[in-house]
Design a protein around this motif. Structure first.
Motif, short mmCIF file in Angstrom:
data_model
loop_
_atom_site.label_atom_id
_atom_site.label_comp_id
_atom_site.label_asym_id
_atom_site.label_seq_id
_atom_site.Cartn_x
_atom_site.Cartn_y
_atom_site.Cartn_z
N GLN A 1 -0.66 0.59 -17.17
CA GLN A 1 0.28 0.80 -16.09
C GLN A 1 -0.38 0.56 -14.73
O GLN A 1 0.21 -0.09 -13.88
N ALA A 3 -3.09 -1.13 -14.21
CA ALA A 3 -3.53 -2.53 -14.10
C ALA A 3 -2.35 -3.40 -13.70
O ALA A 3 -2.48 -4.33 -12.88
N VAL A 4 -1.19 -3.11 -14.25
CA VAL A 4 0.00 -3.89 -13.90
C VAL A 4 0.35 -3.64 -12.45
O VAL A 4 0.68 -4.57 -11.70
N ALA A 5 0.27 -2.39 -12.03
CA ALA A 5 0.58 -2.06 -10.64
C ALA A 5 -0.40 -2.73 -9.70
O ALA A 5 -0.03 -3.24 -8.64
N ALA A 7 -2.13 -5.51 -10.37
CA ALA A 7 -1.87 -6.95 -10.40
C ALA A 7 -0.65 -7.27 -9.56
O ALA A 7 -0.61 -8.27 -8.82
N LYS A 8 0.36 -6.38 -9.69
CA LYS A 8 1.58 -6.59 -8.90
C LYS A 8 1.27 -6.46 -7.43
O LYS A 8 1.76 -7.26 -6.61
N SER A 9 0.43 -5.52 -7.08
CA SER A 9 0.05 -5.33 -5.68
C SER A 9 -0.73 -6.54 -5.18
O SER A 9 -0.50 -7.01 -4.05
N ASP A 10 -1.65 -7.08 -6.01
CA ASP A 10 -2.42 -8.27 -5.63
C ASP A 10 -1.49 -9.47 -5.43
O ASP A 10 -1.64 -10.25 -4.48
#
Length: 136
Positions: A1, A3-5, A7-10
């Motif tokens: 979760q 990591a996805v957040a 990656a989404k932030s990046d």
């Protein structure tokens, strides 16, 4: 979760950064286009002014050439008129001279005829007198 957040932030940060780059490039491109448009417009105006000046110079040159040709035409017309008048005078003079010569010749012929007629009349009288003497 997480990591996805992250990656989404990046990705969102990259998206925002690319949007800023696009906006900057767009603004710069707009400025460059406006600058190019202004340069082209200035060049167009300068060309138009040069063409107008060339046309004015050509018109002035043509007007001067027309004036020169008209003056030359007038001088030629005057020369032709003068030569024509002179020629007319020469022809009239020659005609008068020939007429006087003709009249003098006619008078000489008439005088010669009168002399011949007088001579023939005298010879006729002499021959008649001789004939009469011979008859007697």
């Amino acid at each position: 979760q997480a990591a996805v957040a992250a990656a989404k932030s990046d990705l969102m940060a990259l998206y925002d950064e690319s949007q800023a780059v696009v906006a900057t490039v767009g603004a710069s491109l707009g400025e460059n286009l406006a600058s190019a448009k202004n340069l082209l417009l200035a060049e167009h105006n300068a060309t138009q002014a040069a063409v107008a000046a060339a046309h004015a110079d050509a018109a002035e040159g043509l007007s001067a050439a027309k004036s020169d040709l008209l003056a030359e035409h007038n001088r030629t017309q005057e020369a032709v008129a003068t030569a024509g008048a002179s020629l007319g005078g020469d022809i009239a003079s020659a005609k008068n001279h020939l007429l006087a010569e003709h009249n003098a010749t006619q008078a000489a012929v008439a005088a010669a005829h009168a002399d011949a007629a007088e001579g023939l009349s005298a010879a006729k009288s002499d021959l008649l007198a001789e004939h009469n003497r011979t008859q007697e």
